[in-house]
Design a protein around this motif. Sequence first.
Motif, PDB file in Angstrom:
ATOM      1  N   ASP A 224     -24.965  57.747  13.440  1.00  0.00           N
ATOM      2  CA  ASP A 224     -26.087  57.869  14.367  1.00  0.00           C
ATOM      3  C   ASP A 224     -27.121  56.762  14.188  1.00  0.00           C
ATOM      4  O   ASP A 224     -28.073  56.682  14.968  1.00  0.00           O
ATOM      5  N   ALA A 225     -26.944  55.903  13.197  1.00  0.00           N
ATOM      6  CA  ALA A 225     -27.951  54.884  12.904  1.00  0.00           C
ATOM      7  C   ALA A 225     -28.118  53.901  14.053  1.00  0.00           C
ATOM      8  O   ALA A 225     -29.239  53.511  14.371  1.00  0.00           O
ATOM      9  N   ILE A 226     -27.041  53.517  14.686  1.00  0.00           N
ATOM     10  CA  ILE A 226     -27.133  52.543  15.775  1.00  0.00           C
ATOM     11  C   ILE A 226     -27.931  53.128  16.932  1.00  0.00           C
ATOM     12  O   ILE A 226     -28.823  52.475  17.479  1.00  0.00           O
ATOM     13  N   ALA A 227     -27.646  54.363  17.289  1.00  0.00           N
ATOM     14  CA  ALA A 227     -28.398  55.018  18.363  1.00  0.00           C
ATOM     15  C   ALA A 227     -29.865  55.161  17.981  1.00  0.00           C
ATOM     16  O   ALA A 227     -30.752  54.930  18.809  1.00  0.00           O
ATOM     17  N   ASP A 228     -30.134  55.522  16.728  1.00  0.00           N
ATOM     18  CA  ASP A 228     -31.517  55.669  16.265  1.00  0.00           C
ATOM     19  C   ASP A 228     -32.265  54.329  16.320  1.00  0.00           C
ATOM     20  O   ASP A 228     -33.431  54.275  16.718  1.00  0.00           O
ATOM     21  N   ILE A 229     -31.607  53.251  15.925  1.00  0.00           N
ATOM     22  CA  ILE A 229     -32.216  51.917  15.976  1.00  0.00           C
ATOM     23  C   ILE A 229     -32.525  51.553  17.421  1.00  0.00           C
ATOM     24  O   ILE A 229     -33.601  51.052  17.732  1.00  0.00           O
ATOM     25  N   PHE A 230     -31.575  51.814  18.311  1.00  0.00           N
ATOM     26  CA  PHE A 230     -31.755  51.491  19.721  1.00  0.00           C
ATOM     27  C   PHE A 230     -32.937  52.258  20.318  1.00  0.00           C
ATOM     28  O   PHE A 230     -33.793  51.682  20.992  1.00  0.00           O
ATOM     29  N   VAL A 231     -33.023  53.552  20.038  1.00  0.00           N
ATOM     30  CA  VAL A 231     -34.122  54.382  20.559  1.00  0.00           C
ATOM     31  C   VAL A 231     -35.457  53.915  19.991  1.00  0.00           C
ATOM     32  O   VAL A 231     -36.439  53.755  20.719  1.00  0.00           O
ATOM     33  N   SER A 232     -35.500  53.672  18.697  1.00  0.00           N
ATOM     34  CA  SER A 232     -36.739  53.240  18.055  1.00  0.00           C
ATOM     35  C   SER A 232     -37.216  51.904  18.621  1.00  0.00           C
ATOM     36  O   SER A 232     -38.404  51.745  18.936  1.00  0.00           O
ATOM     37  N   ALA A 233     -36.300  50.952  18.756  1.00  0.00           N
ATOM     38  CA  ALA A 233     -36.676  49.634  19.287  1.00  0.00           C
ATOM     39  C   ALA A 233     -37.137  49.747  20.742  1.00  0.00           C
ATOM     40  O   ALA A 233     -38.066  49.056  21.158  1.00  0.00           O
ATOM     41  N   SER A 234     -36.517  50.627  21.494  1.00  0.00           N
ATOM     42  CA  SER A 234     -36.917  50.815  22.892  1.00  0.00           C
ATOM     43  C   SER A 234     -38.322  51.391  23.000  1.00  0.00           C
ATOM     44  O   SER A 234     -39.087  51.006  23.882  1.00  0.00           O
ATOM     45  N   LYS A 235     -38.648  52.306  22.097  1.00  0.00           N
ATOM     46  CA  LYS A 235     -39.968  52.953  22.135  1.00  0.00           C
ATOM     47  C   LYS A 235     -41.066  52.051  21.593  1.00  0.00           C
ATOM     48  O   LYS A 235     -42.142  51.957  22.170  1.00  0.00           O
ATOM     49  N   THR A 236     -40.806  51.395  20.465  1.00  0.00           N
ATOM     50  CA  THR A 236     -41.848  50.627  19.778  1.00  0.00           C
ATOM     51  C   THR A 236     -41.878  49.158  20.173  1.00  0.00           C
ATOM     52  O   THR A 236     -42.843  48.460  19.864  1.00  0.00           O
TER      53      THR A 236
END
Length: 68
Positions: free
Chosen positions: A11-23
Amino acid sequence: MMQSTPKLLPDAIADIFVSASKTRLLAETDCWGLQVAVSDGSLDEQTKLAIARLFRAVRRGKIQLAAA
């Protein structure tokens, strides 16, 4: 001695993608991890495309690299 290649958690790749999209920030360590994951060759096509979109956003300045 055999060197092991670091692996990202599933799930790390999805988490990185979501975090980068938000921040609008991508940590340098996450960037390196994504590059390793892509070069590993074990990712599905959808995940590779998501990572490519993220790198494209960095190149275009929409997402900034942040020092870890």
